[in-house]
Structure formats: C-alpha cells, structure tokens
Design an enzyme around this catalytic site. Structure first.
Site, mmCIF file in Angstrom:
data_model
loop_
_atom_site.group_PDB
_atom_site.id
_atom_site.type_symbol
_atom_site.label_atom_id
_atom_site.label_comp_id
_atom_site.label_asym_id
_atom_site.label_seq_id
_atom_site.Cartn_x
_atom_site.Cartn_y
_atom_site.Cartn_z
ATOM 1 N N TRP A 36 52.467 42.808 26.763
ATOM 2 C CA TRP A 36 51.120 42.832 27.346
ATOM 3 C C TRP A 36 50.493 41.291 27.176
ATOM 4 C CZ3 TRP A 36 50.080 45.993 31.050
ATOM 5 C CH2 TRP A 36 50.680 47.365 31.007
ATOM 6 N N LYS A 85 51.744 42.291 32.487
ATOM 7 C CA LYS A 85 52.863 42.924 31.926
ATOM 8 C C LYS A 85 54.194 42.104 32.058
ATOM 9 C CE LYS A 85 54.805 47.441 30.374
ATOM 10 N NZ LYS A 85 54.717 48.606 30.437
ATOM 11 N N GLU A 137 28.623 53.034 34.815
ATOM 12 C CA GLU A 137 28.608 54.772 34.472
ATOM 13 C C GLU A 137 27.978 54.979 33.164
ATOM 14 O OE1 GLU A 137 31.046 52.804 35.653
ATOM 15 O OE2 GLU A 137 32.633 53.801 37.020
ATOM 16 N N THR A 159 29.679 51.810 42.558
ATOM 17 C CA THR A 159 30.220 50.748 42.097
ATOM 18 C C THR A 159 31.577 50.776 42.993
ATOM 19 O OG1 THR A 159 31.650 52.216 40.670
ATOM 20 C CG2 THR A 159 30.226 50.764 39.611
HETATM 21 P P1 AMP Z 1 30.370 47.349 36.239
HETATM 22 O O1 AMP Z 1 30.274 48.775 36.236
HETATM 23 O O2 AMP Z 1 30.565 46.566 37.730
HETATM 24 O O3 AMP Z 1 29.317 46.593 35.852
HETATM 25 O O4 AMP Z 1 31.741 46.821 35.668
HETATM 26 C C1 AMP Z 1 31.897 47.214 34.228
HETATM 27 C C2 AMP Z 1 33.248 46.632 33.668
HETATM 28 O O5 AMP Z 1 32.833 45.225 33.664
HETATM 29 C C3 AMP Z 1 33.704 47.017 32.556
HETATM 30 O O6 AMP Z 1 34.495 48.169 32.434
HETATM 31 C C4 AMP Z 1 34.407 45.537 31.938
HETATM 32 O O7 AMP Z 1 35.596 45.668 32.488
HETATM 33 C C5 AMP Z 1 33.688 44.633 32.660
HETATM 34 N N1 AMP Z 1 32.750 43.896 31.636
HETATM 35 C C6 AMP Z 1 31.446 44.320 31.394
HETATM 36 N N2 AMP Z 1 30.837 43.524 30.409
HETATM 37 C C7 AMP Z 1 31.876 42.692 29.948
HETATM 38 C C8 AMP Z 1 32.095 41.777 28.954
HETATM 39 N N3 AMP Z 1 31.072 41.432 27.893
HETATM 40 N N4 AMP Z 1 33.319 41.293 28.590
HETATM 41 C C9 AMP Z 1 34.589 41.692 29.359
HETATM 42 N N5 AMP Z 1 34.198 42.707 30.173
HETATM 43 C C10 AMP Z 1 33.103 43.101 30.685
#
Ligand code: AMP
Length: 542
Positions: A444, A439, A328, A184
């Site tokens: 927040w 913030k 992860e 990532t």
């Molecule tokens: P990735 O590992 O690149 O898929 O990114 C993961 C991150 O994407 C998560 O920790 C969230 O911050 C964001 N994320 C994934 N799905 C959602 C969702 N349905 N709504 C809001 N944020 C999301």
C-alpha cells in the site's frame, strides 16, 4: 438501582434560549446575498426565531416534516436551523453544489415539503422546477423589496415572520426526535442521509465547546467558512451561541480577498474551513504582507491539511487546529490542539504533531482493525481501518437499509472507510480513504503522504496523488501538480524531493503539471473524477 435525577430531554431550542439570556449581545454578522452587511445579536435573533417558528406553524408545518434549505451562511439560514427543529420538524440542508440528479434525488428521498432558497439559487430552482415534486412549496429567503418576480408561487421569507409574536413556548418532546438531515455524496451509489437528533446535536455542541476552547469562548468572533449545508458547519451554529462566541457569516463570496477583508473588518479570531479555502486566504496574506487583524486561530478539516499550510499559519502565530470527522459523526471526531505541556514546542515539533489529525474529542471512541477485524494496538505503526462509536455518531442511514447493513461491524462500531494509525499518545494519523490508497504489487502507498511532501515547495498550489491501474503492478501512483499562478514548476525537482522521502517503489511513475484540480461539492479534491480521467494513463503507455 436507578439514579434519582430528572431526565429533561436535550433540545436544540434550549441552546438559543440560553444564549439569548446569557450572551444577548454577542454578535451575528452576515454578508447578505442582497449584497450588504447585516448585524444582529443572539437576543434579537432568538425573537426572530420565535417569529419564524410561529410562521412555520401558521403555514401548516408539523413535527417530523422535512423542511429543506438551499442557502449560504447567513442569519436567515441560522434562524431556520433553530425554528424548524424547535417545533419538532427536520432541517434538511441541501448542498447547492450537488449535481442536478443528486439534488432531485435527495429532495424526493427526504420527502421535503418546503424548500427555503437564497436569491442566488433561484436560477437552480427555475431550471429544476418541472422535475421537482409538485407539492414542494418554495420560500425565497429575502424581503419583499428583493423578491424575484413570478417565481413558482414562492412565498417571501420576511412575510412569514411579519405580524408573528416574537415569543414561543418551545414544545417538549423526546430528545431522540430527529432535528437535522444531511446527505453525503458517496463516490458510488446514491447520496446517503444522516439524520441528527436533538440529543446528538446538543451533545455534539457541548463536546466541541469543551474540546476547542481556544476558539469557542465568549467574546471571540468565529467565521464558519465551512457551509451550513456541510454537516451543520461542523456544529458551530450550536457551539458558538452555547459559549457566547459571535458568528461572522461570509455569504457567497469565499475567495481569499473577500475573506481577508471580512476577517480584517470584523476582527475574526478563529476561522473554520477545508484546506482549499485557506490556499486563497494565504495567498491574500502574502500579497498584503500581513494577516487579518486579530486572526489567531484556524480550524482545518474535511481533508488533510498539508504540513506546508500548517507551517504557513503557525509561522504567522496563528494556531492551527487540524480536525478530522465525518458527516456521520456530526462531524467532529478528533482535533490537534496541543496539550499544555507541548504548547511551547518548537515549530518543527508542532508540525510533526499537527500534521496528524489529533486526539479524540470526549464522546468519541476510536479503534483500528486489520482485514480480519482484529483490533490493532495504538503504536503509531499498525495501519488499519478506522471504526468509531460515540454520543453523536449515526446508527444507520435514513431510509437506506442496504447502506446501513454495510456500515457497522458486529459490535456496532461505525466503519469510517479511512485507513489510519493511532500512536501511543492517542494521535490519529489518517493515511487515506481506503479507496484512495494505492495498491502497488500488493503493497500500500498512502496518497496523502505523497501529497504532503509534494506540497512543501511554495511554488506548488495544490496536488493529488491517485491510483492508476497498471498491467504489471495492479496500480501505480500518478502525481498531478498545480503550480501557483505565474510560477514554473520543474517536474524533475518534484521527483527529486519525493525521492528523498520515499522508497523507490512508492514514487509516482509519472508527474503531470495541470491547471486545476476538480473539486467535490464540499470543496475537496475529487479523486473519483481524476481516477476516471486518468484511468488508462499507464495501460496506454505500455
Ligand atoms: P464528509 O463526511 O464529507 O465530511 O467526509 C468525511 C471524510 O473526509 C473522512 O472520512 C475523511 O476521509 C475525510 N477527512 C475529513 N477530515 C480530514 C482530515 N483532517 N484529514 C484527512 N481526511 C479527512
């Protein structure tokens, strides 16, 4: 006392063997990079996977070797998933949208020995050839007829399969053996690698299959728009063959028009992807004044699905499953399909529920904690950092002790970096990435909440609310709005809309109309880039 049952290792090769026996005719259709359509099924694919695995062994691939791919969603990429992991090697999917520096970093960090490349990405290879590790062997994912000339002593994919037996006795090994690697691109520091095991991958496939039964059913055709290079296309290449659903691979063209015609022609039942992709499809649906034939289910994840998008699909009788997860986590953590007792709810009720990210899937536990690490009750009000643990969640980053040390709490739960509430029914509501929260004067403000309301008028294509540093309040929100093509958006009406929903101090200090938003390599809005661009916006105005 120990149980007295066999302890057969969970192995990825079992999925394709099972599927070839039980769902031999379920189709895999691919839009090829060569430009045509390719059709096959799980039985034929299992034979080619065996040929490929035999071919890999012939050229010296050993258990534990990292074999990289730079490819779109298509049958050859799918074959690589199974052949590489089946012989105990590790399939390292590389995101071609990463920056050059990141690409070079991860091939070196992973110590890849082979790199499989779609013909469309050959120019990337050519540009990087002098900086990539010298011992990296390239294999172009095509046949002799379409093989580009004089490419770095590259091998041809189909040559690797030719004359190989179409059967293999898949070896046995521990279920904890590494099977897949996905990096990532964090917002700071170098990309971090999640190393999936056979056990986590098979369990995740089963978890997803039982949690999303609307989509994952024998006979359904599923379109992974989410790339195979983004967390294993959310587990679909494993879950679909497991249950006998067909896979429709879209290749490189992911615009609304191309997706619409593919879905229409192939009668796609369920399509999975990030919100930015669905903006294009919804636009095409509004031009055509109908949705693609048989399209009944959409899984939206990766970033928050705006409630206007959920409403647009639900109004067309297309069920929205809003899902949340992370690389992860393999990645799926929660999903928002309605329980049976709520299936007949009004659209308004459905929207209220589905705008949240849903309830945990089996095998994932969630907790929210305050800044001292104290566990908060699930009452829908308490906001805290979200931690997870479960069957398919990482226990550390690949060859990165420092990032690993920072990722877990004292009890071994993984910190997601998301700030959320969980209500008494178990529905997770992601308020923000902790670094995207705004913030202001010690309070927040959720950027996702601001964006959700901003997106409600149809004239708005996309938007982003970001924190911009402010001399008095520390940070204040700035709202960036992209109008739909050919539409005029009045900033005052956006401001008026927001003021109906938020307290005065939560409202953005300014709203700017812009032409487009920068996207990350996985198709999400890049708030990092926006924060850099507008860093001094408020300080320079004062
Ligand atoms: P990735 O590992 O690149 O898929 O990114 C993961 C991150 O994407 C998560 O920790 C969230 O911050 C964001 N994320 C994934 N799905 C959602 C969702 N349905 N709504 C809001 N944020 C999301």
């Amino acid at each position: 006392m120990q149980g007295m049952m066999m302890n057969r290792p969970l192995k990825i090769s079992d999925i394709i063997t099972f599927s070839a026996e039980n769902h031999p005719d379920s189709e895999i259709v691919s839009v090829r990079t060569e430009g045509d359509i390719h059709r096959t099924n799980y039985l034929e694919t299992s034979k080619r996977i065996a040929q490929l695995a035999n071919g890999l062994e012939t050229i010296g691939v050993k258990p534990g070797d990292r074999i990289a791919t730079l490819a779109w969603n298509g049958y050859r990429h799918f074959e690589l998933y199974y052949a590489i992991s089946g012989i105990g090697a590790v399939c390292h999917t590389i995101n071609p949208r990463l920056s050059t520096e990141q690409l070079l970093y991860i091939t070196k960090h992973a110590e890849d020995t082979l790199l499989f490349v779609d013909i469309t990405f050959v120019p990337i290879l050519e540009a990087l050839k002098d900086r990539l590790p010298k011992n990296l062997q390239f294999i172009i994912m095509t046949d002799q007829k379409n093989m580009p000339k004089n490419i770095l002593n590259a091998l041809c994919y189909e040559d690797l399969l030719n004359n190989q037996p179409n059967f293999i006795n898949w070896p046995d090994f521990s279920e904890d053996t590494a099977a897949g690697l996905c990096y990532t691109s964090g917002t700071t520091g170098e990309p971090k690698g999640t190393l999936f095991s056979h056990r986590s991958t098979v369990l995740h496939a089963m978890m997803v299959t039982i949690s999303l039964p609307n989509a994952l059913k024998e006979g359904n055709k599923i379109l992974p728009v989410v790339p195979l290079f983004h967390v294993n296309a959310w587990g679909l290449p494993y879950a679909a063959p497991l249950c006998g659903a067909g896979l429709i691979f879209p290749g490189p063209k992911l615009d609304g028009e191309s997706l619409f015609s593919l879905m229409d022609r192939e009668k796609v039942y369920s399509a999975w992807g990030v919100p930015t992709v669905w903006l294009g499809l919804l636009k095409e649906i509004s031009i055509k004044k109908r949705s693609p034939k048989n399209f009944k289910d959409v899984v939206i994840g990766g970033s928050a699905a705006p409630s206007s998008m959920i409403e647009a699909f639900e109004s067309l009788s297309i069920n929205v499953c809003h899902a949340w997860g992370m690389t992860e986590m393999s990645p799926i953590g929660t999903q928002s399909n309605l329980p049976i007792r709520l299936k007949n709810s009004s659209l308004e009720e459905k929207l209220k529920i589905k705008t949240k990210q849903g309830r945990r899937v089996f095998g994932v536990e969630l907790k929210i904690v305050d800044s001292e690490g104290v566990i908060l009750t699930h009452d829908g009000q308490n906001q805290g950092e979200l931690f997870v643990r479960g069957y398919a969640i990482t226990k550390g980053y690949f060859k990165n002790q420092e990032a690993t040390n920072n990722a877990f709490d004292a009890d071994g739960w993984f910190g997601t970096g998301d700030v959320a509430t969980i209500d008494a029914d178990g529905y997770l509501n992601i308020l923000d990435r902790s670094k995207d929260l705004i913030k202001s004067g010690g309070e927040w403000i959720s950027s996702l909440d601001l964006e959700n309301i901003t997106m409600s008028p149809p004239d708005i294509l996309s938007c982003a609310a970001i924190a911009v540093s402010h001399p008095k309040w520390d940070e204040r929100p700035l709202l960036l709005v992209v109008p739909q093509e050919g539409k005029v958006v009045d900033i005052n009406s956006v401001a008026a809309l927001l003021s109906n929903h938020f307290a005065k101090w939560q409202l953005p200090d300014d709203i700017l109309l812009i032409e487009s938003l920068p996207l990350t390599a996985t198709g999400k809005v890049s708030k990092l880039s926006l924060r850099k661009i507008y860093k001094n916006y408020y300080s320079e105005r004062v």
